[in-house]
Design an enzyme around this catalytic site. Structure first.
Site, short mmCIF file in Angstrom:
data_model
loop_
_atom_site.label_atom_id
_atom_site.label_comp_id
_atom_site.label_asym_id
_atom_site.label_seq_id
_atom_site.Cartn_x
_atom_site.Cartn_y
_atom_site.Cartn_z
N GLU A 216 0.82 -1.22 0.00
CA GLU A 216 0.00 0.00 0.00
C GLU A 216 0.85 1.27 0.00
O GLU A 216 0.85 2.05 0.97
CB GLU A 216 -0.95 -0.01 1.19
N CYS B 66 6.69 12.72 2.22
CA CYS B 66 7.84 13.05 3.06
C CYS B 66 8.28 14.47 2.72
O CYS B 66 8.31 14.85 1.55
CB CYS B 66 8.95 12.04 2.79
N GLU C 74 -6.59 -7.93 -0.94
CA GLU C 74 -6.94 -8.08 0.47
C GLU C 74 -8.42 -7.81 0.65
O GLU C 74 -8.99 -6.94 -0.03
CB GLU C 74 -6.20 -7.05 1.34
C1 GAL Z 1 -4.40 -3.09 4.82
C2 GAL Z 1 -2.93 -3.47 4.97
C3 GAL Z 1 -2.77 -4.78 5.72
C4 GAL Z 1 -3.60 -4.78 6.96
C5 GAL Z 1 -5.04 -4.51 6.59
C6 GAL Z 1 -6.00 -4.53 7.75
O1 GAL Z 1 -4.57 -1.76 4.53
O2 GAL Z 1 -2.34 -3.60 3.71
O3 GAL Z 1 -1.41 -4.97 6.03
O4 GAL Z 1 -3.15 -3.82 7.85
O5 GAL Z 1 -5.12 -3.24 6.01
O6 GAL Z 1 -7.31 -4.32 7.32
#
Ligand code: GAL
Length: 680
Positions: A149, A154, A306
């Site tokens: 992500e 910075c 995800e």
């Molecule tokens: C995403 C992230 C993951 C985890 C997840 C939790 O944004 O890439 O590593 O933190 O959220 O929902």
């Protein structure tokens, strides 16, 4: 870029369980039970992979990847740059990000490295190269997961210096920059490049051109870093594809700029099912839009990288998915063009920040849980739906959602500082198509318009160079364009168009001039009264927030304002332009207006629907087209049973059972139909 099956799996963190071989062994059995065929490994494993500077320990990773492979599970291998080890932060302070208050981070959290730092880049290159040399030819590894992500800005001296260099290259002379940024305003003229600083609250934030260029630069610099990472692994094996997981409505990075730096688009979707503010159908629409955006980036299937198998732990309330919702949510991604359903996370971590985040395997550790069964069902279904892989969604409609426009529109002072609502507006123009089951691409101003019948420009405030010309050509050749109020106000450097708006020749396209725009306080309304045009019902619609007062030249008025000093003035117009038509919606109208207007336009333009019928409220259908067969996914986002009737001959994809024009859907049910390929 295609994989041999629909991927099912998720983030797997064996690095958290290296002292528990029993758990690692159980993982494999459980994965098989859950129909998992692919996991993402090593995303946050840098401190295990390089425990001391220059000493790599990859043996554990090799054992894991090989074991997975021998059990039929492939690996998406991560580069670990998303979280740096503590020794590195300590030794090389320059890699730690400086935030907007101009203080440098201490070590902690993740996603907080400087994208410019030569030290960080070198450390990343070294470990990526070492990982690639060891694993790029491993038969179990199918894809690189670059970092995690990407995001964040910075403000360190290295980034400021790179920003100045980027500006010099862009503008050539300070004179050109001063002109583009209109720096004579408040005496902000720069006389030397090193006077320029990134916009921060304690410094300069009132120069819109600077703010816009800083946003562009941050995308550029992140993109440069992504390419750096991609090159480091591709140097070892050029044909192993890379992806980077993108995010939901992520305003910071222009994903259209990033899209060519990866081979496969992937993204992380966490719908807020079950919330109070919106119905499931409304949540579904927001996520449908984002799925469509991800597919449109490359006009190819993407990966859902995800999603939570149950609740998240970071939304305001960790609500469990109701029965059926996990399947529906997963299939929604597939319907819109995903070739995977991946989760965060396979196994719940035992400690730290995400120990209560949903996972396929709970702390309990067994497979006899509701969540595990839901996941296994999705896995089984994806196996049965493998034939979907070569299909993809095709669209005759495009909505322009443009990051540069987003940055500029949100930065402008006026006409409603309490909320211009660009995103909401775009969604309200998307919703009618979702309801009708009409595929939509989400494009930006750099995209081609060829092949579309209808192009929609909600609040396209900033016109990039050449886009107005594209629109004129598209319309001239028979396309239909719809724009709203607050379109064509500034050019690509955020300077207002002179000589009348919408600028850059759009007055001619729409056959009108916008004279002034009235902003209404919350709770104040006007109305749109359609004239007899045969286009849609002659009933009043409520309008709020922004009312553009236009003066038609060649445009024909289709509706007028109902009240106030501009009662009777045009609120909806159409202009014939060459072979096509250009509509202008002058005010922010209630959703019912958009529904009736686009419903009429869909009929007029003979836009293809996934199924030739009207769908009940909260139900949608999405078509993926193939050479011999199309897949139509019908989804019920309501808690009640629904019936639909349609004239097409179809069968249920997985079973081949005939569906003779009528389909009953249980609450939250999703059915995939197989139809003969349409001729489109
Ligand atoms: C995403 C992230 C993951 C985890 C997840 C939790 O944004 O890439 O590593 O933190 O959220 O929902």
């Amino acid at each position: 870029m295609q994989f041999s099956c629909l991927l099912h799996g998720g983030d797997y963190n064996p690095d958290q369980w290296l002292d528990r071989p029993d758990i690692l062994a159980a993982d494999i059995d459980l994965m098989k039970k859950a129909h998992i065929n692919c996991v993402s490994v090593g995303i946050f494993a840098w401190s295990r992979l390089e425990p001391e500077e220059g000493r790599y320990d990859f043996d554990w990773l090799e054992a894991i990847i090989t074991n997975l492979y021998q059990n039929g599970i492939s690996t998406i291998l991560a580069t670990p740059s998303g979280a740096k080890p503590a020794w590195m932060s300590r030794k090389y302070p320059e890699i730690r990000r400086v935030s907007r208050d101009m203080t440098r981070d201490l070590h902690g959290k993740r996603h907080n490295h400087c994208y410019t730092s030569p030290v960080y880049r070198e450390k990343v290159r070294q470990i990526n190269t070492a990982l690639a040399e060891r694993f790029a030819h491993h038969p179990g590894v199918i894809l690189w997961h670059l970092s995690n992500e990407y995001g964040g800005k910075c403000y360190c001296p290295l980034c400021q210096q790179a920003f100045c260099g980027w500006l010099r290259e862009k503008y050539g002379t300070l004179d050109a920059l001063n002109k583009a940024w209109w720096t004579d305003f408040w005496s902000h003229r720069y006389s030397s490049w090193d006077e320029i600083e990134a916009p921060v609250p304690a410094g300069e934030e009132s120069v819109h051109g600077l703010n816009l260029d800083w946003n562009r630069f941050c995308t550029h610099q992140t993109n440069d870093f992504i390419r750096w990472e991609a090159e480091s692994v591709k140097a070892v094996r050029p044909d192993l594809p890379v992806t980077a997981n993108f995010m939901y409505f992520f305003d910071e990075l222009d994903y259209y700029t990033l899209k060519d730096s990866v081979d496969v688009i992937s993204w992380d979707a966490y719908p807020t099912w079950g919330e109070n503010e919106e119905s499931e159908a409304e949540v579904a629409r927001r996520f449908a839009f984002n799925h469509d955006l991800m597919r449109s980036l490359k006009k190819q299937p993407f990966l859902l990288m995800e999603s939570s198998p149950s609740a998240t732990n970071w939304q305001p309330v960790s609500k469990l998915k109701r029965p059926g919702v996990h399947m529906l949510s997963s299939m929604q991604a597939i319907a819109h063009g995903s070739n995977s359903v991946q989760y965060f996370q396979w196994r719940k971590s035992r400690g730290a920040f995400e120990k209560f985040h949903g996972a396929v395997v709970d702390h309990y550790g067994g497979s006899d849980t509701r969540v595990f069964r839901d996941v296994a069902q999705v896995g089984e279904r994806l196996e049965a739906l493998g034939g979907l892989i070569p299909t993809c969604n095709r669209s005759q409609v495009a909505i322009v959602y443009d990051w540069e426009n987003l940055w500029a529109v949100n930065d402008a002072k006026g006409p409603r500082n309490c909320g211009l609502k660009y995103r909401e507006t775009v969604l309200s123009h998307y919703a009618p198509f979702w309801k009708m089951g009409i595929n939509v691409d989400v494009i930006d101003e750099t995209c081609d318009l060829d092949g579309y019948r209808l192009v929609i420009l909600p609040m396209l405030y900033l016109l990039r160079d050449g886009f107005a010309e594209k629109l004129r050509r598209f319309t001239d050749q028979g396309g239909t364009v719809v724009a709203t109020y607050w379109t064509g106000i500034v050019d690509s450097t955020d300077l207002c168009w002179l000589g009348g708006m919408p600028g850059d020749g759009l007055m001619e396209l729409f056959g009108l001039r916008s004279e002034e725009i009235d902003a209404l306080y919350d709770g104040q309304y006007n109305s749109i009264k359609p004239q007899q045009s045969g286009l849609f019902p002659a009933k009043d619609y409520r309008v709020s927030e922004l009312c553009d007062l236009v003066i038609p030249s060649t445009a024909q008025t289709l509706a007028v304002y109902g009240s106030d000093f501009y009662a009777g003035r045009p609120a909806l117009t159409v202009n014939q332009f060459g072979q096509g038509e250009a509509y202008y919606i002058a005010a922010r109208a209630e959703d019912a207006f958009q529904e009736d207007f686009y419903g009429a336009l869909a009929q007029k333009l003979h836009l293809d629907r996934a199924l030739s019928c009207t769908l009940p409220e909260g139900v949608t259908a999405v078509r993926r087209s193939g050479d011999s067969f199309d897949a139509v996914t019908v989804m019920n986002f309501t808690p009640t049973p629904q019936e639909i009737r349609f004239p097409e001959t179809a069968e249920v994809w997985e079973t081949g059972a005939p569906v003779n024009g009528a389909l009953s859907l249980a609450p939250y049910e999703v059915v995939v139909l197989k139809l003969a390929a349409s001729s489109r």
